[in-house]
Design a protein around this motif. Structure first.
Motif, short mmCIF file in Angstrom:
data_model
loop_
_atom_site.label_atom_id
_atom_site.label_comp_id
_atom_site.label_asym_id
_atom_site.label_seq_id
_atom_site.Cartn_x
_atom_site.Cartn_y
_atom_site.Cartn_z
N THR A 188 -3.81 2.64 -8.57
CA THR A 188 -5.04 2.77 -7.56
C THR A 188 -6.05 1.75 -7.94
OG1 THR A 188 -4.49 5.10 -7.26
CG2 THR A 188 -6.60 4.38 -6.41
N VAL A 195 -7.53 0.54 -2.70
CA VAL A 195 -6.76 1.62 -2.05
C VAL A 195 -5.57 2.08 -3.35
CG1 VAL A 195 -6.98 1.27 0.15
CG2 VAL A 195 -5.21 0.16 -1.14
N LYS A 196 -4.61 2.84 -3.13
CA LYS A 196 -3.69 3.19 -3.67
C LYS A 196 -2.31 2.08 -3.48
CE LYS A 196 -0.62 7.12 -5.28
NZ LYS A 196 -0.11 8.69 -5.27
N GLU A 227 0.82 -1.20 0.04
CA GLU A 227 0.04 -0.05 -0.04
C GLU A 227 0.76 1.20 0.06
OE1 GLU A 227 -3.29 0.03 2.85
OE2 GLU A 227 -3.91 -2.02 2.06
N ALA A 228 0.36 2.27 -0.62
CA ALA A 228 1.02 3.55 -0.89
C ALA A 228 1.03 4.47 0.33
CB ALA A 228 0.85 4.35 -2.01
N GLU A 229 0.00 4.46 0.94
CA GLU A 229 -0.10 5.49 2.15
C GLU A 229 0.05 4.85 3.52
OE1 GLU A 229 -3.83 7.29 1.15
OE2 GLU A 229 -3.23 8.50 -0.42
N THR A 230 0.36 3.64 3.77
CA THR A 230 0.54 3.06 4.83
C THR A 230 1.67 1.93 4.74
OG1 THR A 230 -1.00 1.17 4.65
CG2 THR A 230 -1.85 3.04 5.21
N THR A 273 3.09 2.23 -9.31
CA THR A 273 2.02 3.18 -8.58
C THR A 273 0.74 2.75 -9.18
OG1 THR A 273 3.49 4.81 -7.68
CG2 THR A 273 1.46 5.42 -7.68
N ARG A 309 1.90 1.29 -4.07
CA ARG A 309 3.14 1.55 -4.48
C ARG A 309 4.00 0.37 -5.27
NH1 ARG A 309 6.86 0.01 -0.68
NH2 ARG A 309 5.94 -0.45 1.36
#
Length: 245
Positions: free
Chosen positions: A183, A104-105, A71-74, A181, A107
């Motif tokens: 989503t 989710v987004k 996951e990109a944001e966590t 990257t 990475r």
């Protein structure tokens, strides 16, 4: 008042236990694997140039394991698959589909090639009904090496020499992280495409093809050739034989 308080508390506990779970948004994902040779779709029994040699393949398959999205944001990771066998015997493509993937987004993706040590067991009784390793045990477990074959690549060359390149053993287990990257939207279906170039699997670090004039290079297990096994598995890398599109 005390009885009323306990009654209200009991109602609250029952309500909290029976409350519908909150389900987050999710989508579907498919990992498509493509086997190529020199950038063209791989076909069994087709003649391919290989240095000054010519080769034909009659088998190509390998295990992928611990397929995970980052996951990109966590710092969370989404596990998609424990293990599966990608087989290109009848087609240059193999696919694995996953449902209810968190929307989710991301990475990147992490994927391993081979059988993890915790699953690399010598008895078929270690695997439940329908498990990929139970299905592949008779064809892929190497009793003398006490390991599954991580890959099977076999065929003949222009000198009518058979080659069997079947690397195994925990020391050759390979894990690769692909930065990418993207989503996944709620309800969306998304494809990821991973290409494996067999020609690049068969190259030394200097980009020269493996020399089949050296008899030891015709097999990784009969007789055992640890150096060749290590080379083949190290070529399962994003800077070598792999490309995530």
């Amino acid at each position: 008042m005390k009885k009323l308080f306990y009654f209200i508390l009991l109602i609250s506990l029952v309500s909290s236990c029976t409350k519908d779970p909150i389900i987050g948004s999710s989508g579907n994902m498919t990992l498509n694997l493509h086997a190529n040779y020199g950038g063209q779709p791989l076909a069994m029994d087709q003649a391919y140039p290989f240095g000054t040699n010519v080769v034909k393949f009659d088998q190509f398959n390998f295990f992928i394991s611990n397929v995970t999205l980052l996951e990109a944001e966590t710092e969370d990771e989404t596990d998609l698959m424990e293990i599966g066998l990608a087989d290109f015997g009848t087609s240059s493509n193999a696919s694995f589909s996953f449902s209810t993937v968190p929307a989710v987004k991301y990475r990147g993706m992490k994927i391993s090639f081979g059988v993890p040590s915790g699953l690399n067991k010598s008895s078929v009784s270690n695997y439940g009904s329908g498990h990929p390793l139970k299905k592949a045990f008779d064809t892929h477990f190497w009793a003398d090496g006490n390991s599954f074959f991580f890959m099977k690549l076999s065929g003949t060359d222009s000198q009518n020499r058979d080659f069997e390149l079947f690397p195994a053993k925990n020391s050759n287990f390979m894990t690769v992280i692909f930065p990418k990257t993207f989503t996944l939207a709620d309800g969306e279906s998304l494809d990821l495409d991973l290409s494996v170039d067999v020609l690049k699997l068969l190259l030394y670090a200097n980009s020269q093809p493996i020399d089949f004039d050296e008899v030891a290079n015709l097999s990784t297990y009969n007789p055992e050739n640890d150096d060749l096994s290590a080379l083949l598995m190290s070529n399962f890398d994003k800077d070598k034989a792999l490309e995530l599109e």
